[in-house]
Enzyme design. Structure first.
Site, mmCIF file in Angstrom:
data_model
loop_
_atom_site.group_PDB
_atom_site.id
_atom_site.type_symbol
_atom_site.label_atom_id
_atom_site.label_comp_id
_atom_site.label_asym_id
_atom_site.label_seq_id
_atom_site.Cartn_x
_atom_site.Cartn_y
_atom_site.Cartn_z
ATOM 1 N N GLY A 131 8.377 13.578 -2.063
ATOM 2 C CA GLY A 131 8.703 12.163 -1.932
ATOM 3 C C GLY A 131 7.432 11.332 -1.866
ATOM 4 N N ILE A 157 13.270 12.136 -11.817
ATOM 5 C CA ILE A 157 12.462 11.758 -12.974
ATOM 6 C C ILE A 157 13.304 10.975 -13.975
ATOM 7 C CG2 ILE A 157 10.946 12.574 -14.798
ATOM 8 C CD1 ILE A 157 10.033 13.168 -11.867
ATOM 9 N N GLU A 363 9.083 4.305 -6.953
ATOM 10 C CA GLU A 363 7.642 4.035 -7.095
ATOM 11 C C GLU A 363 7.021 3.565 -5.783
ATOM 12 O OE1 GLU A 363 6.131 2.370 -10.713
ATOM 13 O OE2 GLU A 363 8.000 2.799 -11.766
ATOM 14 N N SER A 366 9.649 0.559 0.393
ATOM 15 C CA SER A 366 9.133 -0.658 1.037
ATOM 16 C C SER A 366 8.182 -0.299 2.168
ATOM 17 C CB SER A 366 10.290 -1.504 1.571
ATOM 18 O OG SER A 366 11.031 -2.071 0.505
#
Length: 379
Positions: A131, A157, A363, A366
């Protein structure tokens, strides 16, 4: 800074809106319901130059900058967040990694096919046990003569099953060594490389998310991107641009939800007047409009800095963090404004609501963005 849309940005906006009305909007719900990855759509987007936005013209791309790229992603996401996500991952991650760190031979070999969408790209960093903890990577590669042998699994992915080519980061040194990972290009069809489980997701369902499995996968030494041990450092730089992508994606979803809610609030009547005339609704719209504007300014600032070659680590993290949270809040308020209708698939806001949440996770969550922002502030 002047962020007034350029003529090129206006043309991009119009092209995507015209294309979307015919080739996307009629099918969005069907793709979502069936988790269909519409591969042919991306070939059409490639013909429009939208799958190689940042790729120089010499490699078959559009040769545009990040301001234009933000326009592309946000306009597509206003129609369908899932398609926007796939376009973003293809452009900024797989293609972007090869563009930034590939050799001239690698660029000439891969970029024209990626820019035209003849090939769809994937990018493999995340693993089941890592992760956010990418330096604890278990997928390994070892040198064997003139080849590298890769073993391990990547998960979450985008295009993990359907991608034609993947940039894969594997451990080639010690665990938790930032110089112990290396990036490789692996083509679909290479023995030992296969797609695994496809995820059944809450939202972004038309964007394929799946495992990539490597079982004694042998690739030529020439497929290594940059130098051995540079994979993690390269990935962090790629993610700086990728976070601008997610900010743009979030911005498009937020705008789509807001515009739907604004229109509905003016058309829906209760107590003999449009609900937009009630302060409870109008104040929601005011907050949504203000926060979207702030998110857009943060995103455009990061894009402008990136285009000019500046360091965008903190700006990209700020834009991604804020815009993604705004997308979730805006979509939530849009559902509230629609009331019971917002909870049905007859109206678009329930999909914006489901799609938005991924933007606060993918990506870099937060929470990770806050760590990046704080680390940069404390330097």
């Amino acid at each position: 800074m002047n962020f007034e849309p350029t003529e090129t940005q206006r043309q991009i906006t119009q092209v995507i809106r015209d294309f979307g009305k015919i080739h996307m909007q009629p099918y969005v719900l069907e793709w979502d319901e069936n988790q269909t990855f519409p591969a042919q759509l991306f070939k059409q987007l490639g013909e429009l130059g939208l799958m190689g936005v940042l790729v120089p013209e010499q490699y078959g791309g559009s040769g545009l900058g990040y301001l234009e790229y933000v326009t592309v992603i946000s306009e597509i996401a206003k129609i369908c967040g899932a398609i926007g996500l796939s376009v973003a991952a293809h452009n900024s991650l797989c293609t972007g990694h090869i563009l930034q760190f590939g050799s001239e031979e690698q660029k000439q070999r891969y970029l024209p096919k990626l820019a035209s969408a003849e090939w769809i790209g994937a990018w493999g960093l995340t693993e089941p046990n890592t992760g956010s903890d990418a330096m604890n990577m278990k997928c390994v590669a070892h040198k064997d003569g003139d080849e590298w042998v890769i073993n391990g699994t990547k998960c979450w992915i985008t295009h993990g099953k359907s991608g034609d080519v993947a940039v894969v980061i594997a451990r080639t040194g010690n665990v938790r060594d930032s110089h112990g990972m290396t990036a490789f290009v692996v083509e679909r069809g290479t023995p030992g490389f296969s797609g695994g489980k496809k995820e059944n997701k809450l939202g972004m369902r038309a964007s394929e998310t799946a495992e990539m499995i490597f079982d004694n996968c042998r690739i030529p030494a020439a497929n290594m991107l940059g130098n051995e041990g540079d994979g993690f450092i390269q990935s962090m730089k790629v993610l700086d641009g990728g976070r601008i992508s997610i900010a743009a994606l979030s911005l498009g979803i937020a705008k789509g939800a807001y515009e739907a809610a604004l229109k509905y609030a003016q058309e829906r009547h209760q107590f003999d007047k449009p609900i937009a005339s009630f302060q409870g609704i109008s104040f929601k719209l005011a907050d949504m409009a203000t926060e979207i504007m702030a998110a857009e300014l943060l995103t455009m600032q990061a894009a402008d800095t990136k285009t000019r070659g500046g360091v965008v680590t903190q700006q990209a993290a700020m834009a991604k963090y804020y815009a993604s949270e705004v997308a979730v809040k805006t979509a939530n308020e849009a559902v509230q404004i629609f009331g019971g209708y917002g909870y049905t698939k007859d109206f678009p806001v329930e999909k914006f609501y489901r799609d938005a949440k991924l933007c606060t996770i993918g990506e870099g969550t937060s929470e990770i963005q806050k760590l990046v922002i704080a680390r940069e502030a404390l330097k």
